[in-house]
Design an enzyme around this catalytic site. Sequence first.
Site, short mmCIF file in Angstrom:
data_model
loop_
_atom_site.label_atom_id
_atom_site.label_comp_id
_atom_site.label_asym_id
_atom_site.label_seq_id
_atom_site.Cartn_x
_atom_site.Cartn_y
_atom_site.Cartn_z
N ASP A 85 0.84 -1.20 0.00
CA ASP A 85 0.00 0.00 0.00
C ASP A 85 0.87 1.25 0.00
O ASP A 85 2.00 1.25 0.50
CB ASP A 85 -0.96 0.01 1.18
CG ASP A 85 -0.28 -0.19 2.53
OD1 ASP A 85 0.81 -0.82 2.57
OD2 ASP A 85 -0.83 0.27 3.54
N GLU A 134 0.47 -1.72 5.79
CA GLU A 134 1.45 -1.09 6.67
C GLU A 134 1.04 0.34 7.02
O GLU A 134 1.27 0.82 8.12
CB GLU A 134 2.83 -1.10 6.01
CG GLU A 134 3.99 -0.76 6.94
CD GLU A 134 4.43 0.70 6.85
OE1 GLU A 134 5.40 1.06 7.53
OE2 GLU A 134 3.79 1.49 6.11
#
Length: 436
Positions: free
Chosen positions: A97, A172
Site C-alpha cells: 500500500d 502497513e
Amino acid sequence: MSDAVLPFSLNQFSAADIAAIDAAIDRDELVRRVLELCNIPSPTRREREAGQYVFDWMAEEGFAPEKVALVEDRFNVVGRFGGEGDGPNLLFSSHLDTESPFYEPVDRHTYRPETLADPQWLQAWLEDEVFFGYAVGNDRGPMVCFIMAAKALKAAGFKLSGSLYLTACPGEIGPEPVDEHQGVASLGKELGAAYMLAHGGVAPDFAISAEGTDFGLNWAACGYAYYKITVYGEALFTPILDHETQTARLNPIVRMGGVIEAVNAWARTYEKTHAYESEGGGTVTPKVQICAIRGGNPQSIGASSEVCSIYLDVNMGPLQTIGAVDRELKAVLRAAGFEDCEVRPYVFRAGAEADPVAVQPLKAALDKAHASVRGGPMPVGHTVYSSMWRDHNVFNLNRIPSVTMGPVRWRPSVDDLVACTRIYALATLALCGRVA
C-alpha cells in the site's frame, strides 16, 4: 564488532562475485518493473492488483510464491530462494500500500482539491533518470530492488546456504478501526507483516524492512497510540443563546479550543522529554499531533452539538509504555481544567529496538555490502526514520533482529535503485552464505 565474535561468520565475497552480480542486474528491467508495479493504483485497502503483480513476477522467477491472507483480497506474498544449507535465514519485507487519499467522501475534509488531484498518488514516471510518484519511495521501489537482487543472485549461479524470504505485505500504512469504522474492512497492520510472520511459513534469523532511508541504517523505531479526546456539553438553541454565560461553558466545540491549546503545549515538551538515544537509530524523537476533529451535524445547526472529539497521533519511543503515556496525557488535561473530558486510546502499537548485540551480523553484512557499492560503512539513518512506525518493529518485537534500510526516499534516481539492488544482493550473500 569483528567477524570472529559474531554468532554467524560472514561469507567473504570476491571481486569476481561482485562482477557476477552486477552483470546479472538488468538496469532496463529494473526501470520497467518499477514503472509497471508503481503504476498499479494501490491505496490502502486496495492492494490486490499490486499483490497479484508481485505474485506473478515471483512465480516467473521461480521463487515459489504463496499468498498468505487474513482477508482474501488483501494478501501477503511470500517467495523463497536458497535454504540449501545451515546458514542464517534473511527476510526482506516491503509494503504494497502507498500513502494516498482513500478516494472516498471523507477525503474532501482531509485534502485540498489540488492535493487530491496530484497524479503522484497513483502514478509513477521517469524524468531525467529520476523517478516520480509516491509509490516508488513508499514502498514499491525498494520492493523491486530486493526481488531484482534475488533474481541476480540466482542468475549468477549462487546457491544460498540460508533461506531468503521475499515478502510483500498489505496494510502497513493503515487504516485503523475507530468509531463507526469497525471490522476487517478497517484493519491495517493486523493483516500485513504481523500476519505474514505468524502464518507465512517463514523462519527468519534476521529481517530487513526495505524502505527508503537515503542509504542509512536504523534498528530502533517508534510505535504509536491514537487517542480520542471527547468533550460533552449542551445543545444551545441559537435564537435563545446567551453568549456571556453559556457559550464558553456549555458549547463543547468552543470548549475544545482549550483542550487543543493544552494538548499543543504538551506536544512541544513531550518530544523533548521522551527523546531517546539509540546506537541503531540516532535520536528517536516521538512526537504528538492533533490529526482530526469531529463535532455536530452540518445539516442541522440550529443548535450547537453536544459532543466534540479530537483525534491524536501520539508517537512512542522503544522504551515507552502505553500506561505511562495515558497517565501523562490525562494529567495534562486535568491541570488545564478539563477533568470531565473523556480520554481513550483506540490504537496502540509498541515501538521496538533490535537487540544491539544480536543485530550485529546483519549490520556487518550491510556494512560490507555498502563498502563495496558506495564506500565505507553504512551510516546511521536520519532521525526521522527512527521516529516513525516501520514494519521492522514487527520483527524486533518478536526477537528477530531487524533493520530498516533502503535507497533515497524522495524521488530516487535509477542509479539509486541499482545501487540499492547491489547492496541487497551482496548483503544477502554475506549473511546467508553459499554452498558449493
